[in-house]
Design a protein around this motif. Structure first.
Motif, PDB file in Angstrom:
ATOM      1  N   LEU A 478     -51.979 -41.021  72.760  1.00  0.00           N
ATOM      2  CA  LEU A 478     -51.853 -42.472  72.591  1.00  0.00           C
ATOM      3  C   LEU A 478     -52.911 -43.246  73.386  1.00  0.00           C
ATOM      4  O   LEU A 478     -53.620 -44.108  72.867  1.00  0.00           O
ATOM      5  CB  LEU A 478     -50.443 -42.907  73.040  1.00  0.00           C
ATOM      6  CG  LEU A 478     -50.055 -44.339  72.755  1.00  0.00           C
ATOM      7  CD1 LEU A 478     -50.120 -44.631  71.252  1.00  0.00           C
ATOM      8  CD2 LEU A 478     -48.644 -44.630  73.280  1.00  0.00           C
ATOM      9  N   ASP A 514     -46.793 -47.800  87.329  1.00  0.00           N
ATOM     10  CA  ASP A 514     -45.678 -47.840  86.385  1.00  0.00           C
ATOM     11  C   ASP A 514     -45.567 -49.266  85.858  1.00  0.00           C
ATOM     12  O   ASP A 514     -45.519 -50.214  86.636  1.00  0.00           O
ATOM     13  CB  ASP A 514     -44.384 -47.420  87.091  1.00  0.00           C
ATOM     14  CG  ASP A 514     -43.253 -47.222  86.115  1.00  0.00           C
ATOM     15  OD1 ASP A 514     -42.940 -46.037  85.801  1.00  0.00           O
ATOM     16  OD2 ASP A 514     -42.676 -48.235  85.620  1.00  0.00           O
ATOM     17  N   HIS A 517     -40.933 -53.485  83.690  1.00  0.00           N
ATOM     18  CA  HIS A 517     -40.040 -53.922  82.591  1.00  0.00           C
ATOM     19  C   HIS A 517     -40.603 -53.604  81.208  1.00  0.00           C
ATOM     20  O   HIS A 517     -40.532 -54.403  80.283  1.00  0.00           O
ATOM     21  CB  HIS A 517     -39.771 -55.446  82.712  1.00  0.00           C
ATOM     22  CG  HIS A 517     -39.149 -55.830  84.027  1.00  0.00           C
ATOM     23  ND1 HIS A 517     -37.949 -55.331  84.506  1.00  0.00           N
ATOM     24  CD2 HIS A 517     -39.569 -56.697  85.011  1.00  0.00           C
ATOM     25  CE1 HIS A 517     -37.654 -55.834  85.687  1.00  0.00           C
ATOM     26  NE2 HIS A 517     -38.646 -56.659  86.050  1.00  0.00           N
ATOM     27  N   GLY A 530     -45.533 -51.992  72.167  1.00  0.00           N
ATOM     28  CA  GLY A 530     -45.455 -51.162  73.377  1.00  0.00           C
ATOM     29  C   GLY A 530     -46.580 -50.155  73.404  1.00  0.00           C
ATOM     30  O   GLY A 530     -47.263 -49.982  74.422  1.00  0.00           O
ATOM     31  N   LYS A 633     -41.591 -51.224  93.514  1.00  0.00           N
ATOM     32  CA  LYS A 633     -40.604 -51.631  92.513  1.00  0.00           C
ATOM     33  C   LYS A 633     -39.447 -52.367  93.186  1.00  0.00           C
ATOM     34  O   LYS A 633     -39.003 -53.416  92.707  1.00  0.00           O
ATOM     35  CB  LYS A 633     -40.060 -50.392  91.786  1.00  0.00           C
ATOM     36  CG  LYS A 633     -41.009 -49.769  90.776  1.00  0.00           C
ATOM     37  CD  LYS A 633     -41.050 -50.534  89.457  1.00  0.00           C
ATOM     38  CE  LYS A 633     -41.973 -49.837  88.465  1.00  0.00           C
ATOM     39  NZ  LYS A 633     -42.131 -50.593  87.248  1.00  0.00           N
TER      40      LYS A 633
HETATM   41  N1  GTP Z   1     -43.566 -48.415  73.099  1.00  0.00           N
HETATM   42  C1  GTP Z   1     -43.465 -47.411  73.973  1.00  0.00           C
HETATM   43  N2  GTP Z   1     -42.466 -47.414  74.868  1.00  0.00           N
HETATM   44  C2  GTP Z   1     -42.344 -46.446  75.788  1.00  0.00           C
HETATM   45  C3  GTP Z   1     -43.259 -45.342  75.816  1.00  0.00           C
HETATM   46  N3  GTP Z   1     -42.884 -44.480  76.837  1.00  0.00           N
HETATM   47  C4  GTP Z   1     -41.782 -45.064  77.413  1.00  0.00           C
HETATM   48  N4  GTP Z   1     -41.465 -46.220  76.831  1.00  0.00           N
HETATM   49  C5  GTP Z   1     -40.398 -47.105  77.115  1.00  0.00           C
HETATM   50  O1  GTP Z   1     -40.554 -47.637  78.444  1.00  0.00           O
HETATM   51  C6  GTP Z   1     -39.293 -48.074  78.899  1.00  0.00           C
HETATM   52  C7  GTP Z   1     -39.090 -47.745  80.334  1.00  0.00           C
HETATM   53  O2  GTP Z   1     -37.962 -48.382  80.803  1.00  0.00           O
HETATM   54  P1  GTP Z   1     -37.477 -48.236  82.207  1.00  0.00           P
HETATM   55  O3  GTP Z   1     -37.590 -46.882  82.731  1.00  0.00           O
HETATM   56  O4  GTP Z   1     -36.116 -48.850  82.266  1.00  0.00           O
HETATM   57  O5  GTP Z   1     -38.428 -49.191  83.069  1.00  0.00           O
HETATM   58  P2  GTP Z   1     -38.822 -50.676  82.934  1.00  0.00           P
HETATM   59  O6  GTP Z   1     -38.229 -51.287  81.807  1.00  0.00           O
HETATM   60  O7  GTP Z   1     -40.355 -50.686  82.860  1.00  0.00           O
HETATM   61  O8  GTP Z   1     -38.322 -51.249  84.255  1.00  0.00           O
HETATM   62  P3  GTP Z   1     -38.947 -50.991  85.674  1.00  0.00           P
HETATM   63  O9  GTP Z   1     -39.828 -49.870  85.612  1.00  0.00           O
HETATM   64  O10 GTP Z   1     -37.859 -50.834  86.533  1.00  0.00           O
HETATM   65  O11 GTP Z   1     -39.809 -52.229  85.861  1.00  0.00           O
HETATM   66  C8  GTP Z   1     -38.241 -47.473  77.965  1.00  0.00           C
HETATM   67  O12 GTP Z   1     -37.622 -48.506  77.214  1.00  0.00           O
HETATM   68  C9  GTP Z   1     -39.065 -46.521  77.119  1.00  0.00           C
HETATM   69  O13 GTP Z   1     -38.561 -46.469  75.857  1.00  0.00           O
HETATM   70  C10 GTP Z   1     -44.323 -45.326  74.817  1.00  0.00           C
HETATM   71  O14 GTP Z   1     -45.157 -44.440  74.765  1.00  0.00           O
HETATM   72  N5  GTP Z   1     -44.388 -46.426  73.980  1.00  0.00           N
END
Ligand code: GTP
Length: 660
Positions: A478, A514, A517, A530, A633
């Motif tokens: 990706l 990281d 949200h 995303g 965080k």
């Molecule tokens: N679109 C997309 N989403 C992803 C990918 N990898 C992970 N995610 C999403 O990233 C999100 C991570 O959520 P959390 O671990 O709760 O973290 P956050 O929402 O960033 O909150 P904090 O890290 O606490 O700020 C999830 O909803 C995953 O589905 C990807 O490759 N593409």
């Protein structure tokens, strides 16, 4: 192109020798069979010829040997006829008067012919007469009729006797009358002047045999043949009774010499064969091996079981109805003929072995000619094979040997025979095959070249595919950054390198980022946005981090890592770097096409800067950075927390910083 070893070697055996030897062996067998067939054919032909020859031979012999006896019978008939005519025609007085001209009384009471009829005299007719004697017993009544008859008989003997004895076939000729009268010409002997006065001839066998009691048919009688020991000659007597009406008036007799017959029987046989003669009653007449025994038996040696071979011949011949012919027995052909008069058989024994010998000789000659023919034929064949087979074959061998040096083009050489026969055809095929093979070879070479090119292209494609695969294996699809696999591969190597180079203090920096949200971005704008955010953040981080030895990874999800090494690290520099990162991310504008809007994002960063020492490891580095990230965080996000550790072990000094 390789040379066929077999073609280059000299032949172990000659084709010509093989053909000739095998041909000769087969021909010999055929010749032997021909010889056997010839033998039987010739034997068959010879048998036909021999049987024909034997039939002619024996028939001729039968006629010739019979002639002597038939002539005797004709003599008897002539004299008989003359006597009977004269007895009826000559007046009694004339005959009676003649009696005294022939006979004279002797003192012993007998009548005998006058001596002049033996010694020689000139008779009334003016002619010289001699040679015969006569005897009339002393008790005989000299009737006029007897005197008449005696005179006529003397006259006939006088006329015919010397002529007959002169033929040499008869030793004597005599006429007797039953009254004890005997007239006869006995060559060289005045026999009837010498016999005693009391001789009674009617009792003698050579007269009595023809008497009516022994010879009721009144035919000519043939006595047994015998060997006269005095004269040392083989003889046979023939007697003919003469009847005037029913009255026996005379008996005519001859002793016939058989020496010539016996000698002819013994000697006059076809080459390799033998003759024998026997009477119908089984008395052996002439047979070379038993001549002495026949003589000893006085002509009465019978063929019986003691001589089985002769008995078989006797049985075979006497059983035939034909007068002459050929009878086949197990081991011989018997040519037989009857002999008129004494009723004898003459047999010529032709052993079959003789025939077989002749057939074998003929077959041997045929075999010899056949072998000679075969020999010359094979000699010619020897030369022909050399010229028409071996010579072209050797040219073929030479040409095929050249193939090793010159290649297939040698097959097209002019040395191959150009003829209209099979060799010519073979040479043509050789040339055609050579052309085809050459064309095939060229095609094969081209195909090989083509194949090499294809292999090279495929290898290249494969290499590229492998490289792609390798890249894919370490690349995050990706973001286009290296993935966690590559992170776990590269960073430990870098850490180990820094640990090895401890002489100049080096720093390892690991930053873990990281997205804050991120879940909300997905939830609000969809995963496509995303993903787009991840792509743009990846490109942004890669753009920031361009020094050699710097690495950028997407560890998974919305988590990224940056690794760098360096020697001039301090808190300010790290803070500046962290601020630069935070700012760059904040400036990213993410398109939200469906809503025709944009969105922005922030990241939290945990940074571990550790001076390389014995205790430096990826695990330690990662834990320090991850703990710092956790603090960022916890502390409200969109900020960086830095842990800086200078020195190692007990001397290690930790500095914690915060950048917003
Ligand atoms: N679109 C997309 N989403 C992803 C990918 N990898 C992970 N995610 C999403 O990233 C999100 C991570 O959520 P959390 O671990 O709760 O973290 P956050 O929402 O960033 O909150 P904090 O890290 O606490 O700020 C999830 O909803 C995953 O589905 C990807 O490759 N593409």
């Amino acid at each position: 192109m390789t040379v066929d070893k077999a073609a280059a070697e000299p032949a172990r055996t000659s084709l010509r020798t093989q053909i000739i030897v095998r041909g000769a062996l087969r021909s010999l067998v055929i010749a032997a069979l021909l010889c056997v067939a010839s033998y039987y054919h010739v034997a068959g032909m010879l048998e036909e010829g021999v049987i024909e020859q034997l039939e002619q031979f024996i028939a001729e012999r039968g006629r010739r040997d019979s002639e002597q006896f038939l002539q005797t019978e004709r003599h008897h008939q002539a004299v008989e006829q003359a006597l009977l005519e004269q007895l009826q025609a000559v007046p009694l007085a004339t005959g009676t008067a003649l009696f005294d001209d022939y006979f004279e009384p002797w003192p012993d009471g007998t009548w005998r012919t006058r001596r002049g009829w033996y010694d020689g005299l000139v008779f009334k007719d003016g002619l010289q007469h001699r040679g015969f004697t006569g005897f009339i017993g002393r008790d005989v009544e000299l009737t006029p009729e007897l005197r008449h008859r005696a005179a006529l008989m003397a006259g006939l003997l006088d006329w015919y006797g010397s002529a007959w004895t002169a033929t040499g076939q008869y030793i004597n000729y005599f006429l007797s009358a039953p009254e004890n009268l005997l007239l006869g010409e006995f060559i060289g002997v005045p026999y009837l002047h010498q016999v005693p006065a009391d001789t009674h001839f009617p009792d003698e066998i050579f007269v009595a045999s023809a008497n009516e009691t022994r010879n009721p048919q009144r035919q000519t009688v043939w006595t047994h043949f015998y060997f006269d020991a005095t004269a040392k000659m083989w003889m046979l007597s023939s007697l003919k009774p003469v009847y005037l009406g029913d009255r026996l008036v005379a008996t005519l007799g001859q002793d016939i010499l058989l020496d010539e017959f016996v000698q002819r029987t013994l000697k006059d046989a076809l080459d390799g064969t033998e003759n024998l003669a026997f009477a119908a009653d089984g008395s052996l007449v002439a047979y070379e091996p038993l001549l002495a025994e026949v003589q000893a038996a006085g002509g009465a040696l019978k063929i019986d079981g003691a001589r089985p071979q002769l008995q078989r011949i006797f049985t075979a011949v006497t059983g035939q109805s034909r007068r002459s012919g050929v009878v086949e027995t197990e081991d011989a052909f018997l040519a037989y003929t009857r002999i008129d008069g004494p009723d004898w058989y003459l047999v010529n024994v032709y052993p079959k072995q003789l025939l077989q010998n002749k057939a074998m000789a003929a077959a041997t000659v045929i075999l010899g000619i056949a072998l000679l023919g075969l020999l010359s034929e094979f000699a010619v064949l020897w030369l022909l094979i050399a010229r028409y087979v071996l010579a072209p074959l050797r040219r073929f061998i030479r040409v095929t040997e050249k193939v090793g040096g010159e290649g297939l083009s040698a097959l097209q050489g002019s040395e191959l025979p150009r003829r209209r026969d099979e060799f010519g055809l073979l040479a043509k095929r050789f040339r055609e095959t050579a052309s085809e093979l050459e064309a095939s070879r060229q095609a094969l070479l081209a195909a090989n070249r083509d194949l090499d090119a294809q292999v090279a292209a495929r290898t290249e494609a494969l290499t590229q595919a492998n490289q792609r695969l390798a890249m894919l294996a370490i690349t995050d699809e990706l973001s286009g950054l290296h993935n966690r696999r590559q992170f776990l591969h590269v960073v430990p190597l870098e850490v180990a390198r820094l640990v090895r180079l401890q002489a100049t203090p080096l720093w390892a920096t690991l930053a873990i980022l990281d997205i804050d949200h991120f879940k909300l971005i997905n939830d609000c704008y969809g995963h496509g946005v995303g993903d787009q955010a991840i792509r743009q953040l990846g490109a942004c981080l890669a753009g920031l981090h361009r020094r050699a030895g710097d690495h950028c990874f997407r560890l998974g999800g919305e988590e990224f890592a940056l690794f760098a090494s360096g020697d001039q690290v301090d808190g300010a520099k790290v803070e500046a770097f962290a601020g630069h990162v935070l700012e760059a991310v904040r400036n990213l504008v993410i398109e939200v096409p469906e809503q025709g809007a944009t969105c922005r994002l922030t990241v939290s960063v945990g940074i571990a800067c550790v001076q390389a020492g014995a205790d430096l490891s990826l695990e330690r580095l990662y834990k320090l950075a991850d703990d710092a990230l956790y603090l960022a965080k916890q502390n409200g996000r969109d900020q960086a927390r830095i842990v800086l550790i200078r020195g190692s072990g007990d001397q290690a000094k930790t500095l914690e910083l915060e950048v917003r």
